[in-house]
Design an enzyme around this catalytic site. Structure first.
Site, PDB file in Angstrom:
ATOM      1  N   ASP A 118     -32.117 -33.545  25.712  1.00  0.00           N
ATOM      2  CA  ASP A 118     -32.813 -32.285  25.471  1.00  0.00           C
ATOM      3  C   ASP A 118     -31.883 -31.089  25.645  1.00  0.00           C
ATOM      4  O   ASP A 118     -31.931 -30.127  24.862  1.00  0.00           O
ATOM      5  CB  ASP A 118     -34.058 -32.138  26.364  1.00  0.00           C
ATOM      6  CG  ASP A 118     -33.756 -32.350  27.839  1.00  0.00           C
ATOM      7  OD1 ASP A 118     -32.570 -32.508  28.200  1.00  0.00           O
ATOM      8  OD2 ASP A 118     -34.711 -32.360  28.633  1.00  0.00           O
ATOM      9  N   ASP A 146     -39.003 -33.482  35.316  1.00  0.00           N
ATOM     10  CA  ASP A 146     -38.085 -34.316  36.105  1.00  0.00           C
ATOM     11  C   ASP A 146     -38.701 -34.683  37.446  1.00  0.00           C
ATOM     12  O   ASP A 146     -38.542 -35.804  37.941  1.00  0.00           O
ATOM     13  CB  ASP A 146     -36.756 -33.597  36.330  1.00  0.00           C
ATOM     14  CG  ASP A 146     -35.826 -33.702  35.136  1.00  0.00           C
ATOM     15  OD1 ASP A 146     -36.120 -34.479  34.209  1.00  0.00           O
ATOM     16  OD2 ASP A 146     -34.801 -32.983  35.131  1.00  0.00           O
TER      17      ASP A 146
END
Length: 220
Positions: free
Chosen positions: A68, A90
């Site tokens: 990303d 995350d």
């Protein structure tokens, strides 16, 4: 410990990032897909007990998590929301990995423990307790950095970064999957908990030192 590998790895995955950009995928889409995949595989691994296969797939997902940032660099250059989304997801992925470990210890202790024995299953209890501590330190490590940055101080030091923590979890899962001995995963969780606690205290001390000096080290 693994930060010095970041730049070479970024160069390695750049062709894959370019391929995803050509398919029309955005950085945020890759972030969401990777996080959902990690959550699903982590829980499936804990429930089924297929630790080695799970570790392999999760390793691929963890590596893909860096895509990303590369996609953002090739397209928008990165946005504030993209960075926020990546950091937030995350934390959820980290929780899912450790929750999967806890589920494994609860459901598959029969690999190494005979229920008819009178002695307690120390391996499972140690593994679960250490995983819970690791879960806490994972969140607090990130929170300490974010809280320090909110008042103008950069605190990102520590013996164990997120990459280090993920390596410990995945290696512990893989070895346990190959040996059918939960002791290895329990040892990995204890190591993770100890390093996590050290990292938290390192960041607290660093924040204290910087705040005592009073010189702002982070630009909001």
């Amino acid at each position: 410990m693994l930060e010095h590998l970041r730049a070479p790895f970024k160069r390695l995955i750049e062709p894959f990032a370019k391929a995803l950009v050509s398919l029309g995928l955005t950085a945020n889409a890759v972030t969401v897909i990777g996080a959902i995949g990690t959550i699903v595989v982590a829980f499936a691994t804990g429930i089924t007990g297929w630790l080695f296969a799970g570790a392999v797939v999760l390793t691929l997902l963890v590596l893909a998590d860096s895509l990303d940032g590369s996609i953002a660099a090739l397209t928008t250059g990165g946005t504030q929301f993209g960075a926020f989304l990546d950091s937030t997801l995350d934390r959820i992925a980290d929780w899912a990995l450790l929750a999967g470990v806890v589920i494994f210890f609860v459901l598959h202790a029969d690999w190494w423990y005979d229920i008819n024995r009178s002695s307690p299953d120390c391996i499972s209890w140690i593994g679960i307790a250490a995983a819970m501590v690791s879960m806490m330190t994972s969140f607090v490590t990130s929170y300490a950095r974010a809280r320090a940055e909110s008042v103008g101080f950069e605190v990102k030091n520590g013996i164990a970064t997120r990459a280090d923590r993920l390596v410990i979890i995945l290696v512990g899962m893989a070895i346990t999957g190959l040996t059918h001995q939960g002791l290895w995963l329990a040892i990995a969780m204890v190591l993770l908990a100890v390093l996590g606690l050290i990292t938290v205290f390192q960041r607290i001390l660093e924040a204290r030192c910087q705040m005592a000096v009073g010189h702002k080290t982070y630009q909001l």
